[in-house]
Design a protein around this motif. Structure first.
Motif, short mmCIF file in Angstrom:
data_model
loop_
_atom_site.label_atom_id
_atom_site.label_comp_id
_atom_site.label_asym_id
_atom_site.label_seq_id
_atom_site.Cartn_x
_atom_site.Cartn_y
_atom_site.Cartn_z
N LEU A 1 5.67 34.51 -37.39
CA LEU A 1 6.57 33.64 -36.76
C LEU A 1 5.69 32.80 -35.67
N ALA A 2 6.55 30.93 -35.44
CA ALA A 2 5.38 30.53 -33.99
C ALA A 2 6.75 30.88 -33.13
N PRO A 3 6.23 30.88 -31.52
CA PRO A 3 7.73 31.20 -30.77
C PRO A 3 7.91 29.52 -30.25
N GLU A 4 9.17 29.57 -30.04
CA GLU A 4 9.88 27.66 -30.24
C GLU A 4 9.64 26.86 -31.60
N GLU A 5 9.46 28.12 -32.20
CA GLU A 5 9.49 26.55 -33.69
C GLU A 5 10.29 27.32 -34.83
N THR A 6 10.96 26.10 -35.19
CA THR A 6 11.98 26.45 -36.44
C THR A 6 11.77 27.31 -37.56
N VAL A 7 12.38 27.94 -37.81
CA VAL A 7 12.01 28.97 -38.97
C VAL A 7 12.73 28.71 -40.36
N SER A 8 12.80 28.81 -41.31
CA SER A 8 13.20 28.78 -42.59
C SER A 8 13.30 30.03 -43.14
N ILE A 9 14.65 30.38 -43.80
CA ILE A 9 14.85 31.47 -44.36
C ILE A 9 15.92 31.93 -45.12
N LYS A 10 14.84 32.11 -46.18
CA LYS A 10 15.84 31.72 -47.72
C LYS A 10 16.65 33.14 -47.79
N VAL A 11 18.27 33.53 -48.01
CA VAL A 11 18.63 34.83 -48.71
C VAL A 11 19.15 34.51 -49.79
N SER A 12 18.52 35.71 -50.33
CA SER A 12 19.04 35.49 -52.09
C SER A 12 19.54 37.05 -52.43
N GLU A 13 19.76 37.03 -53.65
CA GLU A 13 20.17 39.03 -53.94
C GLU A 13 19.34 38.77 -55.54
N THR A 14 18.64 39.40 -55.87
CA THR A 14 17.49 39.69 -56.43
C THR A 14 18.04 40.01 -58.34
N SER A 15 19.09 40.00 -58.42
CA SER A 15 19.61 39.64 -60.05
C SER A 15 20.83 38.42 -59.76
N GLY A 16 20.94 38.19 -58.52
CA GLY A 16 21.72 36.91 -58.42
C GLY A 16 23.18 37.18 -58.35
N LYS A 17 23.82 38.38 -58.45
CA LYS A 17 24.80 39.38 -57.69
C LYS A 17 25.53 38.08 -56.90
N ALA A 18 26.78 37.55 -56.58
CA ALA A 18 27.35 36.58 -55.60
C ALA A 18 27.66 37.70 -54.89
N MET A 19 27.85 37.26 -52.74
CA MET A 19 27.39 38.87 -52.04
C MET A 19 27.89 37.93 -50.71
N THR A 20 28.71 39.05 -49.37
CA THR A 20 28.90 38.02 -48.12
C THR A 20 28.07 38.77 -47.77
N TYR A 21 26.51 38.62 -46.41
CA TYR A 21 26.21 39.10 -45.61
C TYR A 21 25.88 38.56 -44.31
N SER A 22 25.92 39.17 -43.44
CA SER A 22 24.84 39.15 -42.28
C SER A 22 23.19 38.69 -41.81
N LEU A 23 22.93 37.80 -40.95
CA LEU A 23 21.84 38.21 -41.09
C LEU A 23 21.66 38.02 -39.33
N ALA A 24 20.70 38.72 -39.16
CA ALA A 24 19.85 39.52 -37.98
C ALA A 24 18.30 39.05 -37.32
N ILE A 25 18.39 38.95 -36.55
CA ILE A 25 16.92 38.72 -36.40
C ILE A 25 16.98 39.53 -34.70
N VAL A 26 16.26 40.80 -35.19
CA VAL A 26 15.72 40.97 -33.70
C VAL A 26 14.40 42.09 -33.13
N ASP A 27 14.62 41.95 -31.96
CA ASP A 27 12.79 42.45 -31.27
C ASP A 27 13.10 43.86 -31.32
N GLU A 28 11.27 43.89 -31.92
CA GLU A 28 11.20 44.95 -32.63
C GLU A 28 11.05 46.21 -31.74
#
Length: 181
Positions: free
Chosen positions: A28-55
């Protein structure tokens, strides 16, 4: 001498497991917008949350990504853990407050903690006290979650004698209109 042990048998339903998948750039590059695609491996429906945190922050506490499946399908503890949270409360200068708190069925030790803040003075503080939770004699009986009429069941009973002076304990079981001994 004959010895034996008891162990649980784990039965897992694969339909209860979700396998979320993250598709994103490897760098990832600082100060740039990144596209993050979230899916479920077998196509199941789901509710999720996304977090990006300093390692670095996560490494400080050895934080692991929460696994809700293992929490929701874990073995039940004999006693549910004690977690009581109350507040916030305001305390006037030179005063005190008394709180009445009911402790649930539990054996062990708890830590009572107070974390304080005064916004006018930008002051902060804390206090804590560890205390054992016990009675001289405690009994824990457990039973199957589902019993049908006419079924015979055994009820395991665990006796906790918390003081050395207790040597003999007499137990009795009362019946009611639903169960008979």
């Amino acid at each position: 001498i004959r010895m034996y042990g008891v162990t649980g048998i784990t039965v897992e339903n694969p339909e209860t497991k979700l396998e979320p998948k993250i598709s994103m750039p490897n760098v990832l590059a600082p100060e740039e917008t990144v596209s993050i695609k979230v899916s479920e491996t077998s196509g199941k429906a789901m509710t999720y949350s996304l977090a990006i945190v300093d390692e670095g922050l996560l490494d400080l506490t050895r934080f692991k990504t929460p696994n809700p499946w293992s929490i929701m399908y874990q073995k039940e503890a004999r006693f549910k853990p004690v977690v009581i949270y109350e507040g916030p409360f305001a305390l006037d200068e030179n005063s005190s407050k008394t709180h009445k708190v009911k402790i649930p069925k539990y054996i062990g030790s708890v830590r009572t903690m107070v974390v304080a803040h005064n916004p006018e003075m930008e002051a902060y503080g804390k206090a804590d006290k560890a205390t054992p939770v016990r009675k001289p004699l405690m009994v824990l009986a457990s039973m199957a979650r589902k019993v049908v009429p006419g079924e015979k069941v055994r009820i395991p009973v665990t006796v906790f004698a918390m003081e050395k002076k207790m040597k003999t304990v007499k137990l009795s079981l009362k019946s009611n209109e639903v169960f008979k001994v």
